[in-house]
Design a protein around this motif. Structure first.
Motif, PDB file in Angstrom:
ATOM      1  N   LYS A 193     -11.497  -1.793  -6.112  1.00  0.00           N
ATOM      2  CA  LYS A 193     -11.116  -0.852  -6.006  1.00  0.00           C
ATOM      3  C   LYS A 193     -11.315   0.716  -5.911  1.00  0.00           C
ATOM      4  CE  LYS A 193      -7.613  -2.188  -3.642  1.00  0.00           C
ATOM      5  NZ  LYS A 193      -6.395  -2.255  -4.212  1.00  0.00           N
TER       6      LYS A 193
ATOM      7  N   SER B 288     -10.408  -7.384   4.934  1.00  0.00           N
ATOM      8  CA  SER B 288     -10.256  -6.185   3.986  1.00  0.00           C
ATOM      9  C   SER B 288     -10.126  -5.314   5.296  1.00  0.00           C
ATOM     10  CB  SER B 288     -11.733  -5.767   2.745  1.00  0.00           C
ATOM     11  OG  SER B 288     -12.228  -6.720   2.255  1.00  0.00           O
TER      12      SER B 288
ATOM     13  N   ARG C 144      -3.943  -7.304   5.078  1.00  0.00           N
ATOM     14  CA  ARG C 144      -3.713  -5.446   4.513  1.00  0.00           C
ATOM     15  C   ARG C 144      -3.433  -4.638   5.824  1.00  0.00           C
ATOM     16  NH1 ARG C 144      -6.621  -6.059  -0.119  1.00  0.00           N
ATOM     17  NH2 ARG C 144      -7.972  -7.287  -0.290  1.00  0.00           N
TER      18      ARG C 144
ATOM     19  N   ARG D 283      -3.075  -0.226   5.381  1.00  0.00           N
ATOM     20  CA  ARG D 283      -4.116   0.944   5.194  1.00  0.00           C
ATOM     21  C   ARG D 283      -2.728   2.285   5.621  1.00  0.00           C
ATOM     22  NH1 ARG D 283      -4.473  -1.745   1.425  1.00  0.00           N
ATOM     23  NH2 ARG D 283      -7.463  -2.990   0.877  1.00  0.00           N
ATOM     24  N   TRP D 284      -2.613   3.501   5.337  1.00  0.00           N
ATOM     25  CA  TRP D 284      -2.158   4.249   6.157  1.00  0.00           C
ATOM     26  C   TRP D 284      -3.481   5.508   6.382  1.00  0.00           C
ATOM     27  CZ3 TRP D 284       2.560   4.554   6.191  1.00  0.00           C
ATOM     28  CH2 TRP D 284       3.535   4.429   6.070  1.00  0.00           C
ATOM     29  N   CYS D 285      -3.100   6.199   7.101  1.00  0.00           N
ATOM     30  CA  CYS D 285      -4.039   6.596   8.075  1.00  0.00           C
ATOM     31  C   CYS D 285      -3.565   8.267   7.634  1.00  0.00           C
ATOM     32  CB  CYS D 285      -4.309   6.929   9.319  1.00  0.00           C
ATOM     33  SG  CYS D 285      -4.617   5.087   9.413  1.00  0.00           S
TER      34      CYS D 285
ATOM     35  N   ASP E  33       0.831   4.910   0.421  1.00  0.00           N
ATOM     36  CA  ASP E  33       0.054   6.517   1.027  1.00  0.00           C
ATOM     37  C   ASP E  33      -0.393   7.563   0.417  1.00  0.00           C
ATOM     38  OD1 ASP E  33       2.546   8.137   0.701  1.00  0.00           O
ATOM     39  OD2 ASP E  33       2.094   9.425   3.030  1.00  0.00           O
TER      40      ASP E  33
ATOM     41  N   SER F 247     -10.384  -0.544   5.344  1.00  0.00           N
ATOM     42  CA  SER F 247     -10.413   0.454   4.744  1.00  0.00           C
ATOM     43  C   SER F 247     -10.470   1.726   5.372  1.00  0.00           C
ATOM     44  CB  SER F 247     -11.345   0.191   3.594  1.00  0.00           C
ATOM     45  OG  SER F 247     -11.826   1.898   2.656  1.00  0.00           O
ATOM     46  N   ASN F 248      -9.923   3.398   5.216  1.00  0.00           N
ATOM     47  CA  ASN F 248     -10.348   3.882   5.405  1.00  0.00           C
ATOM     48  C   ASN F 248     -11.724   4.979   4.961  1.00  0.00           C
ATOM     49  OD1 ASN F 248      -6.692   3.232   5.886  1.00  0.00           O
ATOM     50  ND2 ASN F 248      -7.579   4.734   8.008  1.00  0.00           N
TER      51      ASN F 248
ATOM     52  N   PHE G 160     -13.047   3.958  10.102  1.00  0.00           N
ATOM     53  CA  PHE G 160     -12.490   2.509   9.488  1.00  0.00           C
ATOM     54  C   PHE G 160     -13.462   1.645   9.528  1.00  0.00           C
ATOM     55  CE2 PHE G 160     -10.072   1.477  12.870  1.00  0.00           C
ATOM     56  CZ  PHE G 160     -10.334  -0.243  12.677  1.00  0.00           C
TER      57      PHE G 160
ATOM     58  N   GLN H 157     -14.535  -1.807   0.740  1.00  0.00           N
ATOM     59  CA  GLN H 157     -13.909  -0.537   0.207  1.00  0.00           C
ATOM     60  C   GLN H 157     -14.845   0.867   0.797  1.00  0.00           C
ATOM     61  OE1 GLN H 157     -11.724   0.726  -3.589  1.00  0.00           O
ATOM     62  NE2 GLN H 157     -10.393   1.981  -2.591  1.00  0.00           N
TER      63      GLN H 157
ATOM     64  N   GLU I 273       0.720  -1.451   0.201  1.00  0.00           N
ATOM     65  CA  GLU I 273      -0.035  -0.160   0.216  1.00  0.00           C
ATOM     66  C   GLU I 273       1.083   1.371   0.298  1.00  0.00           C
ATOM     67  OE1 GLU I 273      -3.320   2.121   0.285  1.00  0.00           O
ATOM     68  OE2 GLU I 273      -3.143  -0.363   0.108  1.00  0.00           O
TER      69      GLU I 273
END
Length: 508
Positions: free
Chosen positions: A342, A232, A117, A119-121, A41, A234-235, A242, A283, A39
């Motif tokens: 996506k 999954s 997974r 995921r960037w915050c 960012d 997702s933010n 999220f 997502q 992932e």
């Protein structure tokens, strides 16, 4: 698809950029080192990679990491050769152990450490925040740079050298009393220094910053909310919430609250014998914080609005391909399962990947995709072989470019498939993710069929599948080397993809 379209009159020309962790042809890859999540960012300055050993590795761009002399030489080179465009390059930043193997004693179930997974915050204060999850537990990590100081020059005296060596070692031992070590090493050492060092002896040292060292700390642990394996996270675009999804439920979390979540989708029937489909991916919408989409094993994509109902599974718009290609069968239902979805950055278009195809959807069109790109059509005559060796259950991810005009996914034999909407041939561009093109490929051991919930949902354990034969012709593919995980840079035509324990980057 977006207002500021780039010129796509000609297909992109892709070139190899970098590789991390490439192995030699005769080197055996350990299972814990295999990449399982990738992932970028939001800015593209950082790249996170998760593996089956529960580790998360962080890479950063090398921009701004040069010394003044290097920057001067670079500017001089750019002035002398303006025609050469420098593409983005990444370097290793840090890594940390995110998850450890666990055992659920109540269910007698082993929980793998594999990262499913990452995921960037949002980064409000300059620190980096990233979510990572295995099958059961989600964790929020904070990565902050700290200045590192080391002694650059010192006196040639052996005592000075020993002193600085000990200080350097002790600087990493927080909370220890230097006078209370059992063997009394520190006390003896200081006494010896006092005896052997004359008052007139001078120590010449120079302290200098040598760079930043990343310090990682777990901020939150979101656990005990999923009965089935998480597929999954997702933010949300609001930066505060999220979602996490497993086979049958989707939960909504607040980043600041780790002991409470809200169930917004529940597909579990009162009688598990009535189970017909499971959730495969979910997502959030990139713009509207109230919208999200999730896909199912039946090939459906449901788009829900959280403002309409607290429980969103009955108030969804369904995107599904109404056109049927030939007769339906047990195997064609399996390959229709969507492995990944996506959103494009514009929020109107959605990309989905099932076993056979990559499909581009318009949110305003429910019955048919805008475009269909065939990935494994050549394998259609061999679905029986794919079922018998479990390859038919392989899940391949997909990604979409920042402009929303280009798409990518993976295939067998380490093949990266890249397509553009409205330009180029239907076959797209095919790249072998390998720095050494002619290296031999390792053969994987046969896998044991897993009794997963998604298998039960499709009835894979019904009696009477003797018609699946292995006597048909051999088909061309290498199931031991498959490219399943990849990500597209948010602003540049740069793709990061993982094959085995190697991370490959390609730019256009």
């Amino acid at each position: 698809m977006v207002s500021n379209r780039e010129d796509v009159s000609t297909p992109l020309e892709w070139k190899f950029s970098q590789v991390f962790g490439e192995r030699s042809p005769d080197e055996e890859v350990q299972d814990v080192d295999i990449i399982s999540a990738i992932e970028f960012d939001k800015t593209g300055d950082y790249l996170a990679v998760g593996d089956r050993g529960g580790r998360v590795i962080i890479f950063e761009t090398d921009t701004g990491k040069d010394t003044p002399s290097q920057q001067f030489s670079r500017s001089k080179m750019e002035q002398t050769d303006l025609t050469q465009t420098r593409h983005i390059r990444y370097q290793y930043k840090t890594e940390f152990q995110s998850h450890e193997p666990e055992f659920d004693y109540l269910k007698s179930l082993e929980i793998e450490e594999k990262i499913n997974r990452v995921r960037w915050c949002a980064t409000p204060n300059g620190s980096l925040f990233i979510l990572s999850t295995n099958d059961k537990t989600i964790k929020l990590w904070k990565i902050k740079d700290r200045k590192v100081k080391k002694i650059k020059e010192m006196d040639s005296s052996p005592y000075v050298s020993s002193e600085n060596t000990l200080l350097a070692e002790m600087s990493f031992m927080s909370g220890r009393n230097t006078q209370s070590v059992p063997n009394g090493y520190q006390l003896d050492w200081t006494e010896n220094m006092a005896k052997n060092m004359s008052p007139s002896q001078e120590v010449h040292t120079k302290i200098a910053n040598t760079g930043d060292s990343a310090h990682t700390r777990c901020q939150k642990v979101y656990g005990h909310a999923h009965d089935f394996n998480i597929n999954s996270i997702s933010n949300n675009s609001d930066g505060e919430t999220f979602i996490s999804a497993d086979d049958l439920r989707i939960n909504l979390w607040n980043l600041e609250i780790s002991d409470q979540c809200f169930n917004i989708v529940d597909m579990k029937p009162s009688n598990m014998d009535d189970l017909t489909e499971v959730i495969t991916s979910a997502q959030f919408h990139p713009i509207h914080c109230n919208l999200l989409a999730y896909s199912s094993s039946r090939g459906f994509i449901r788009v829900v609005d959280m403002r309409q109902s607290a429980l969103c599974d009955n108030s969804a718009r369904i995107l599904r391909h109404a056109e049927s290609h030939g007769s339906k069968s047990f195997l064609t239902e399996i390959v229709a399962s969507i492995a990944d979805i996506k959103f494009a950055k514009d929020g109107r278009h959605l990309l989905s990947r099932d076993y056979m195809n990559l499909k581009l959807w318009d949110m305003h069109m429910d019955s048919t995709p805008v475009a269909t790109f065939k990935i494994h059509e050549h394998l259609r005559p061999n679905l029986c072989e794919l079922y018998n060796d479990d390859s038919i259950f392989d899940k391949f991810e997909c990604c979409v470019s920042g402009c929303g005009l280009h798409f990518a996914t993976g295939s067998y034999s380490n093949l990266l498939r890249i397509f553009s909407h409205g330009v180029g041939s239907a076959e797209g561009v095919t790249i072998e993710a390998s720095k050494s093109r002619n290296r031999s490929l390792l053969q994987a051991a046969p896998r044991v069929r897993r009794s997963s919930l998604s298998n039960l949902a499709r009835g894979f354990y019904r009696q009477g599948h003797e018609y699946l034969s292995l006597d048909s012709n051999e088909y061309s593919r290498n199931s031991s080397s498959k490219l399943q995980h990849l990500a597209w840079h948010p602003a540049e035509n740069l793709i990061a993809c993982g094959s085995g324990n190697s991370l490959f980057l390609y730019h256009a």
